[in-house]
Scaffold this motif. Structure first.
Motif, PDB file in Angstrom:
ATOM      1  N   SER A  28       0.835  -1.201   0.000  1.00 50.42           N
ATOM      2  CA  SER A  28       0.000   0.000   0.000  1.00 50.42           C
ATOM      3  C   SER A  28       0.868   1.248   0.000  1.00 50.42           C
ATOM      4  CB  SER A  28      -0.920  -0.011   1.218  1.00 50.42           C
ATOM      5  OG  SER A  28      -1.672   1.170   1.265  1.00 50.42           O
ATOM      6  N   GLN A  32       1.138   4.072  -2.953  1.00 46.92           N
ATOM      7  CA  GLN A  32       0.961   5.495  -2.683  1.00 46.92           C
ATOM      8  C   GLN A  32       2.159   6.292  -3.193  1.00 46.92           C
ATOM      9  OE1 GLN A  32      -1.726   7.069  -1.677  1.00 46.92           O
ATOM     10  NE2 GLN A  32      -2.793   5.118  -1.541  1.00 46.92           N
ATOM     11  N   VAL A  64      -8.907   4.787  -1.776  1.00 42.46           N
ATOM     12  CA  VAL A  64      -9.477   4.127  -0.597  1.00 42.46           C
ATOM     13  C   VAL A  64     -10.881   3.624  -0.909  1.00 42.46           C
ATOM     14  CG1 VAL A  64     -10.290   4.497   1.768  1.00 42.46           C
ATOM     15  CG2 VAL A  64      -8.076   5.383   1.070  1.00 42.46           C
ATOM     16  N   SER A  67     -10.685   0.519  -3.074  1.00 47.16           N
ATOM     17  CA  SER A  67     -10.297  -0.688  -2.340  1.00 47.16           C
ATOM     18  C   SER A  67     -11.450  -1.193  -1.476  1.00 47.16           C
ATOM     19  CB  SER A  67      -9.051  -0.439  -1.491  1.00 47.16           C
ATOM     20  OG  SER A  67      -9.328   0.434  -0.431  1.00 47.16           O
ATOM     21  N   ALA A  99      -6.253   0.866   4.547  1.00 49.44           N
ATOM     22  CA  ALA A  99      -6.375   2.113   3.788  1.00 49.44           C
ATOM     23  C   ALA A  99      -7.305   3.093   4.498  1.00 49.44           C
ATOM     24  CB  ALA A  99      -6.882   1.820   2.380  1.00 49.44           C
TER      25      ALA A  99
END
Length: 122
Positions: A28, A32, A64, A67, A99
């Motif tokens: 993650s 990012q 976010v 996901s 997230a």
């Protein structure tokens, strides 16, 4: 003697789960880092510094949301019997949870910074 092996097996299972969680967090963060420079370059080329912040924030929130929607879809498919890989379902839900928690932490930091600025004397 078999009880000790069972305990070791559980500990190993917990360690495996924690290792998977750590991999999700690392992936993650890597995603990012990969997404942030692209969004910042695209936004800074068209709108300037204010646009880059809002575009980056919007992109993060959309990520976010995506996901969470993916985790919801996979969970629903599992409940219907379409997906049989429970590990895939759990990883998607864990990724969405991480997230969301990260988003909450960023929101809290921004809110605290805003409140600190508002308390400053002019």
């Amino acid at each position: 003697m078999s009880g000790i092996g069972g305990i070791g097996g559980r500990a190993s299972g917990i360690q495996d789960i924690m290792a998977l969680r750590q991999q999700i967090v690392e992936r993650s963060q890597l995603l990012q880092q990969v997404k942030s420079p692209d969004a910042a370059q695209a936004a800074s080329g068209t709108q300037g510094p204010a646009g880059s912040f809002t575009d980056t924030l919007k992109g993060a929130l959309e990520s976010v949301n995506a996901s969470q929607q993916k985790a919801s879809a996979i969970s629903e498919a599992y409940e219907k019997g379409e997906v049989v890989d429970v590990a895939k379902v759990m990883l998607a839900r864990q990724e969405a949870g991480v997230a969301f928690e990260a988003t909450l932490q960023v929101r809290n930091k921004l809110l605290n910074a805003y409140q600190d600025i508002m308390r400053m004397g002019v």
